[in-house]
Enzyme design. Structure first.
Site, PDB file in Angstrom:
ATOM      1  CE  LYS A 190      -3.956  -2.164   0.430  1.00  0.00           C
ATOM      2  NZ  LYS A 190      -5.203  -2.573   0.966  1.00  0.00           N
ATOM      3  CE  LYS A 215      -6.785  -9.790  -3.043  1.00  0.00           C
ATOM      4  NZ  LYS A 215      -8.163  -9.336  -3.307  1.00  0.00           N
ATOM      5  CE  LYS A 264     -14.602  -6.077  -0.986  1.00  0.00           C
ATOM      6  NZ  LYS A 264     -13.671  -5.431  -0.081  1.00  0.00           N
TER       7      LYS A 264
HETATM    8  P1  ATP Z   1      -9.832  -4.743  -1.533  1.00  0.00           P
HETATM    9  O1  ATP Z   1      -9.340  -4.690  -2.950  1.00  0.00           O
HETATM   10  O2  ATP Z   1     -10.592  -3.537  -1.110  1.00  0.00           O
HETATM   11  O3  ATP Z   1      -8.791  -5.171  -0.522  1.00  0.00           O
HETATM   12  P2  ATP Z   1     -10.731  -7.432  -1.655  1.00  0.00           P
HETATM   13  O4  ATP Z   1     -11.373  -7.838  -2.925  1.00  0.00           O
HETATM   14  O5  ATP Z   1      -9.317  -7.843  -1.433  1.00  0.00           O
HETATM   15  O6  ATP Z   1     -10.933  -5.883  -1.545  1.00  0.00           O
HETATM   16  P3  ATP Z   1     -11.423  -7.860   1.097  1.00  0.00           P
HETATM   17  O7  ATP Z   1     -12.576  -7.114   1.680  1.00  0.00           O
HETATM   18  O8  ATP Z   1     -10.040  -7.392   1.357  1.00  0.00           O
HETATM   19  O9  ATP Z   1     -11.654  -7.962  -0.485  1.00  0.00           O
HETATM   20  O10 ATP Z   1     -11.544  -9.389   1.512  1.00  0.00           O
HETATM   21  C1  ATP Z   1     -12.778 -10.016   1.847  1.00  0.00           C
HETATM   22  C2  ATP Z   1     -12.597 -11.508   1.852  1.00  0.00           C
HETATM   23  O11 ATP Z   1     -12.461 -12.002   0.510  1.00  0.00           O
HETATM   24  C3  ATP Z   1     -11.341 -11.991   2.585  1.00  0.00           C
HETATM   25  O12 ATP Z   1     -11.659 -13.171   3.272  1.00  0.00           O
HETATM   26  C4  ATP Z   1     -10.369 -12.272   1.464  1.00  0.00           C
HETATM   27  O13 ATP Z   1      -9.426 -13.255   1.819  1.00  0.00           O
HETATM   28  C5  ATP Z   1     -11.285 -12.778   0.374  1.00  0.00           C
HETATM   29  N1  ATP Z   1     -10.733 -12.519  -0.968  1.00  0.00           N
HETATM   30  C6  ATP Z   1     -10.531 -11.314  -1.539  1.00  0.00           C
HETATM   31  N2  ATP Z   1     -10.049 -11.449  -2.785  1.00  0.00           N
HETATM   32  C7  ATP Z   1      -9.942 -12.785  -3.016  1.00  0.00           C
HETATM   33  C8  ATP Z   1      -9.530 -13.584  -4.138  1.00  0.00           C
HETATM   34  N3  ATP Z   1      -9.149 -13.021  -5.284  1.00  0.00           N
HETATM   35  N4  ATP Z   1      -9.571 -14.934  -4.013  1.00  0.00           N
HETATM   36  C9  ATP Z   1      -9.988 -15.504  -2.865  1.00  0.00           C
HETATM   37  N5  ATP Z   1     -10.391 -14.830  -1.778  1.00  0.00           N
HETATM   38  C10 ATP Z   1     -10.385 -13.478  -1.843  1.00  0.00           C
HETATM   39 MG    MG Z   2      -8.170  -7.117   0.275  1.00  0.00          MG
END
Ligand code: ATP
Ligand code: MG
Length: 333
Positions: A114, A196, A199
């Protein structure tokens, strides 16, 4: 409910939920809701590290709730709440901050990422993110945490903070463990093979639960492939493995098996495979998208769900904070 093992997990309200959230997190929540005492929350405080526009916050939080329920989470069976509705969480966060060291926080890879991405916004909240996450879990004395692979290191820190609290003040917290149904915790890669699904990053190569059918098709048809294997039974590059993984998750088993055979005997046509995957994905995401959209129209129901969830969560959180204060010696009256 209180005899069952306690499970805690959260999703940040930073945008639209995607297949990674679904298969990495929500899918497990749904499997756990019958047998465990589950606390699932929308991590709205966590989202403040990036200073979202105040006028977007509510819609973001409500969307996460709606998309979880549309995916099959039952708010009657679990406590589904907003992190900011539980004032005991920031109180525990403060206590744990006194046991967290600047050096260890600075070494966390996600923090370093970050900092690299946003050098102008290295705020203390970002640094202490793992402490807040530990407070989210420990506030319920959580034992099991269903999170994706990307969160494992944060969970290790939560165990360290729990251990440190226990050794300073006496045994109070269990050491929370990652929960998984099988050995390969699912991680959904982005469709371009870079990082990955997320969001807030890789948005054009991430499939969101709110994506319209045509957009899903377009994204999948653009997924990275190559000219195909040259020798039978070749090892798969990551981006091809990713397409097979998605197919395994949303398509019929024999569809997956057919394309796998074609890969192994070098007759595979990725265009056909992606077309098939796109249709299966549309059938998978479509109903979730429609249910979530309908729920989001009904703000009163979402408000009720959140209130009810907060009540359940606060009951347990208040117990924990009373014990933590006592352990620390904050019991003056
Ligand atoms: P951000 O980009 O805002 O960090 P994010 O997509 O990484 O969002 P989080 O809110 O950080 O989502 O994570 C929510 C849940 O989803 C966590 O349990 C995280 O491990 C899971 N998760 C997020 N992205 C993935 C992915 N690509 N594959 C599997 N699990 C995921
Ligand atoms: Mg995340």
């Amino acid at each position: 409910m209180s005899q069952k093992e306690v499970v805690v997990s959260g999703i940040r309200s930073t945008g639209y939920l995607h297949l990674g959230n679904y298969f990495g997190a929500i899918h497990n929540y749904i499997k756990m809701q019958e047998d465990y005492n589950c606390y699932f929350f929308v991590a709205d405080y966590h989202s403040l590290t990036t200073h979202p526009d105040p006028k977007d916050l509510k819609a973001n939080v409500f969307r996460v709730v709606a998309e979880n329920i549309a995916s099959g989470l039952d708010p009657e069976k679990v406590a589904l709440y907003a992190q900011s509705d539980i004032p005991e969480i920031p109180e525990l966060y403060l206590m744990l901050n006194m046991l967290a060291y600047k050096g260890e926080l600075e070494r966390v890879p996600t923090f370093k990422d970050k900092v690299r991405l946003n050098p102008d916004n290295v705020n203390a909240g970002l640094l202490t993110y793992p402490v807040l996450m530990a407070a989210d879990i420990l506030i319920h004395r959580g034992a099991k945490v269903p999170v994706g692979k990307d969160q494992e290191q944060h969970l290790e820190m939560a165990r360290n903070f729990a251990q440190r609290f226990n050794s300073h003040y006496g045994e109070l917290f269990p050491e929370p463990q990652v929960f998984r149904f099988d050995e390969n915790t699912v991680k959904i890669m982005s469709l371009d093979g870079n990082g990955k699904m997320s969001k807030s990053e890789n948005v054009n190569a991430t499939i969101y639960l709110s994506d319209e059918d045509e957009l899903i098709r377009k994204k999948i048809m653009k997924a990275t492939t190559d000219s195909g294997p040259q020798e039978p039974n070749s090892a798969m590059p990551d981006y091809i493995q990713n397409i097979f993984q998605l197919m395994q998750l949303v398509s019929a088993p024999d569809t997956h098996a057919t394309f796998l055979d074609a890969y192994n005997n070098c007759s595979i046509r990725y265009g056909d495979m992606k077309k098939q995957l796109a249709e299966d994905m549309v059938n998978f995401v479509g109903p979730i998208r429609e249910r979530a959209a309908a729920l989001q129209q009904d703000e009163d129901s979402i408000r009720k769900i959140l209130k009810n969830g907060a009540e359940k969560a606060r009951a347990r959180a208040a117990e924990t904070i009373a014990m933590a204060r006592k352990a620390i010696g904050i019991n003056y009256y």
